[in-house]
Write an enzyme that holds these catalytic residues in place. Structure first.
Site, PDB file in Angstrom:
ATOM      1  N   GLU A 153     149.060  24.296 127.253  1.00  0.00           N
ATOM      2  CA  GLU A 153     149.475  25.459 127.803  1.00  0.00           C
ATOM      3  C   GLU A 153     149.997  25.587 129.004  1.00  0.00           C
ATOM      4  OE1 GLU A 153     145.698  27.739 127.393  1.00  0.00           O
ATOM      5  OE2 GLU A 153     145.781  27.964 125.335  1.00  0.00           O
ATOM      6  N   ASN A 203     150.828  20.809 123.304  1.00  0.00           N
ATOM      7  CA  ASN A 203     150.072  21.984 122.446  1.00  0.00           C
ATOM      8  C   ASN A 203     150.364  23.499 123.271  1.00  0.00           C
ATOM      9  OD1 ASN A 203     148.354  22.363 120.310  1.00  0.00           O
ATOM     10  ND2 ASN A 203     146.739  23.179 121.868  1.00  0.00           N
ATOM     11  N   HIS A 239     146.187  31.243 117.319  1.00  0.00           N
ATOM     12  CA  HIS A 239     145.233  32.332 117.309  1.00  0.00           C
ATOM     13  C   HIS A 239     145.777  33.801 116.785  1.00  0.00           C
ATOM     14  CE1 HIS A 239     142.258  29.622 119.026  1.00  0.00           C
ATOM     15  NE2 HIS A 239     143.282  29.104 119.670  1.00  0.00           N
ATOM     16  N   GLU A 268     144.957  25.392 116.140  1.00  0.00           N
ATOM     17  CA  GLU A 268     143.648  26.261 116.426  1.00  0.00           C
ATOM     18  C   GLU A 268     143.821  27.380 115.605  1.00  0.00           C
ATOM     19  OE1 GLU A 268     143.353  26.627 120.793  1.00  0.00           O
ATOM     20  OE2 GLU A 268     144.178  24.679 121.118  1.00  0.00           O
ATOM     21  N   ASP A 270     142.809  30.702 113.980  1.00  0.00           N
ATOM     22  CA  ASP A 270     141.664  31.518 113.455  1.00  0.00           C
ATOM     23  C   ASP A 270     142.488  33.069 113.370  1.00  0.00           C
ATOM     24  OD1 ASP A 270     141.848  32.284 116.236  1.00  0.00           O
ATOM     25  OD2 ASP A 270     139.976  31.185 116.521  1.00  0.00           O
TER      26      ASP A 270
HETATM   27  C1  XIL Z   1     138.055  27.295 123.865  1.00  0.00           C
HETATM   28  C2  XIL Z   1     136.846  27.026 123.287  1.00  0.00           C
HETATM   29  O1  XIL Z   1     136.928  27.219 121.825  1.00  0.00           O
HETATM   30  C3  XIL Z   1     135.612  27.514 123.877  1.00  0.00           C
HETATM   31  O2  XIL Z   1     134.176  26.909 123.226  1.00  0.00           O
HETATM   32  C4  XIL Z   1     135.585  27.421 125.350  1.00  0.00           C
HETATM   33  O3  XIL Z   1     134.554  28.095 125.941  1.00  0.00           O
HETATM   34  C5  XIL Z   1     136.915  27.865 125.878  1.00  0.00           C
HETATM   35  O4  XIL Z   1     138.000  27.139 125.398  1.00  0.00           O
HETATM   36  N1  XIL Z   1     143.274  27.298 123.790  1.00  0.00           N
HETATM   37  C6  XIL Z   1     142.621  26.256 123.635  1.00  0.00           C
HETATM   38  C7  XIL Z   1     141.271  25.906 123.412  1.00  0.00           C
HETATM   39  O5  XIL Z   1     143.501  25.223 123.814  1.00  0.00           O
HETATM   40  O6  XIL Z   1     140.918  24.652 124.181  1.00  0.00           O
HETATM   41  C8  XIL Z   1     140.546  26.987 123.765  1.00  0.00           C
HETATM   42  O7  XIL Z   1     139.242  26.685 123.340  1.00  0.00           O
HETATM   43  C9  XIL Z   1     140.869  28.232 123.071  1.00  0.00           C
HETATM   44  C10 XIL Z   1     142.198  28.651 123.801  1.00  0.00           C
END
Ligand code: XIL
Length: 358
Positions: A153, A203, A239, A268, A270
């Site tokens: 990021e 990423n 996400h 990631e 969801d």
């Molecule tokens: C999130 C985790 O899921 C949580 O447990 C933590 O509190 C905060 O981070 N982008 C990412 C991940 O690359 O590492 C993040 O994970 C979600 C957003």
């Protein structure tokens, strides 16, 4: 009634009542086996001692990634000490169950310890700290972590296309603003030195579609490839909010990145849903969620350069969406809080079955 017939009747009744639904006929990892496609999930180490968590994880996935256990605040809590205990548990689990491990993440602007963010280091010192961190962590897992999210990021939300202001970009000599992505380049080179076999990923969030942020990443990756900076892949987080996904744009984006010769991983995924006070989503939303899982997994699976799809956790019992949305959203993952498969699960498996023919 003969006793064998009675057992059969009782067993079918239990199945019809839903007891049988918890163990699907073919798991996700079985559906992906023939093609070698990777189906992964993010893992929390303390949940591994929960039987249902561990058995679902081992049965369904052929890849995992520590959700938080490799972030600086956990793995590098003090300047001179590293703590691998949490991530080691996860990696050991993966080894025992024949799963690949993605490493997440070496360089990020979040979840860093105060000694790092509040320390008044010179540029040179900070560069040294970063190089030592990367080489120590990657060295510890050499041969065990097959792919790293080296940098996470780094591009900005508010000024898409520009690098985000972080200690790494702003302060050390390795990343003065005018040097653009040079700090990212150095991180990739250090990681490669520490494990020449590992696949190295950049990423990012909100770069899944064709947009100014993904344009900037595309330009960076093209430049890295042209100049021989070791980068093997790009991770798109995925996400999904508001039940909206522009699948055509996602597919076009996967296309243009893989045409640069890098792999794409969905890292990631969801799909957050509005939930009531008990955390329950509406039935119609669960179906729409399933459609999104199906369409996005299919977009990946149907492209030879998209080699992995990973969900950000697998049970609604442990998902970051709850706390992230102040409990107004949730139910974002393929299994419910009782580890029962949701419509999203069937959708994902259907997409993976497609992979055989690619
Ligand atoms: C999130 C985790 O899921 C949580 O447990 C933590 O509190 C905060 O981070 N982008 C990412 C991940 O690359 O590492 C993040 O994970 C979600 C957003």
């Amino acid at each position: 009634m003969e006793w064998r017939a009675l057992v059969l009747v009782l067993a079918s009744a239990a199945f019809c009542m839903g007891f049988g639904a918890a163990v699907p006929e073919q798991s996700l990892r079985e559906a992906a086996r023939a093609s070698g496609f990777l189906i992964g999930t993010a893992v929390r180490p303390w949940a591994l001692s929960e039987a249902a968590y561990a058995s679902t994880l081992a049965r369904e996935f052929n890849m995992l990634e520590p959700e938080d256990a490799l972030k600086w605040e956990v793995v590098h809590p003090e300047p001179q000490s590293f703590d691998f205990s949490q991530a080691d548990q996860i990696v050991d689990f993966a080894t025992r169950h024949g799963m690949k491990v993605r490493g997440h993440t070496l360089v990020w602007h979040r979840q860093n310890p105060p000694w790092l963010t509040e320390g008044k280091y010179t540029s040179g010192e900070l560069a040294e700290i970063l190089e030592k961190h990367i080489k120590t962590v990657v060295g510890h897992y050499r041969g065990k972590v097959f792919a790293w999210d080296v940098v996470n990021e780094a591009f900005d939300e508010l000024h898409p296309g520009e690098l985000r202001s972080t200690i790494w970009r702003d302060q050390p000599g390795i990343g003065l603003a005018e040097n653009g992505s040079s700090y990212i380049e150095r991180c990739f080179r250090w990681t490669h030195e520490a494990d020449p076999q590992a696949l190295l990923f950049y990423n990012e969030a909100e770069a899944e579609t064709m947009n100014p942020k993904s344009d900037a990443i595309y330009a960076m990756v093209r430049d890295f490839r042209q100049r021989g900076v070791p980068i093997d892949g790009v991770g798109f987080e995925m996400h999904i909010a508001h039940l909206h996904a522009d699948v055509a744009s996602i597919a076009a984006n996967i296309n243009r990145f893989t045409a640069l010769g890098v792999q794409v991983h969905i890292t990631e995924m969801d799909v957050a849903l509005p939930v009531d006070a008990e955390g329950n989503a509406r039935a119609g939303d669960l179906q729409r969620q399933a459609d999104i899982y199906r369409q996005i997994a299919s977009a990946c699976v149907s492209h030879p350069g998209c080699t992995a799809t990973q969900t950000w956790g697998f049970t609604d019992k442990y998902s970051w969406i709850g706390s992230h949305s102040k409990q107004t959203e949730g139910a974002a993952l393929p299994f419910d809080r009782n580890y029962r498969a949701k419509p999203a699960y069937d959708a994902l498996r259907g997409a993976l079955e497609q992979v055989r023919s690619r």
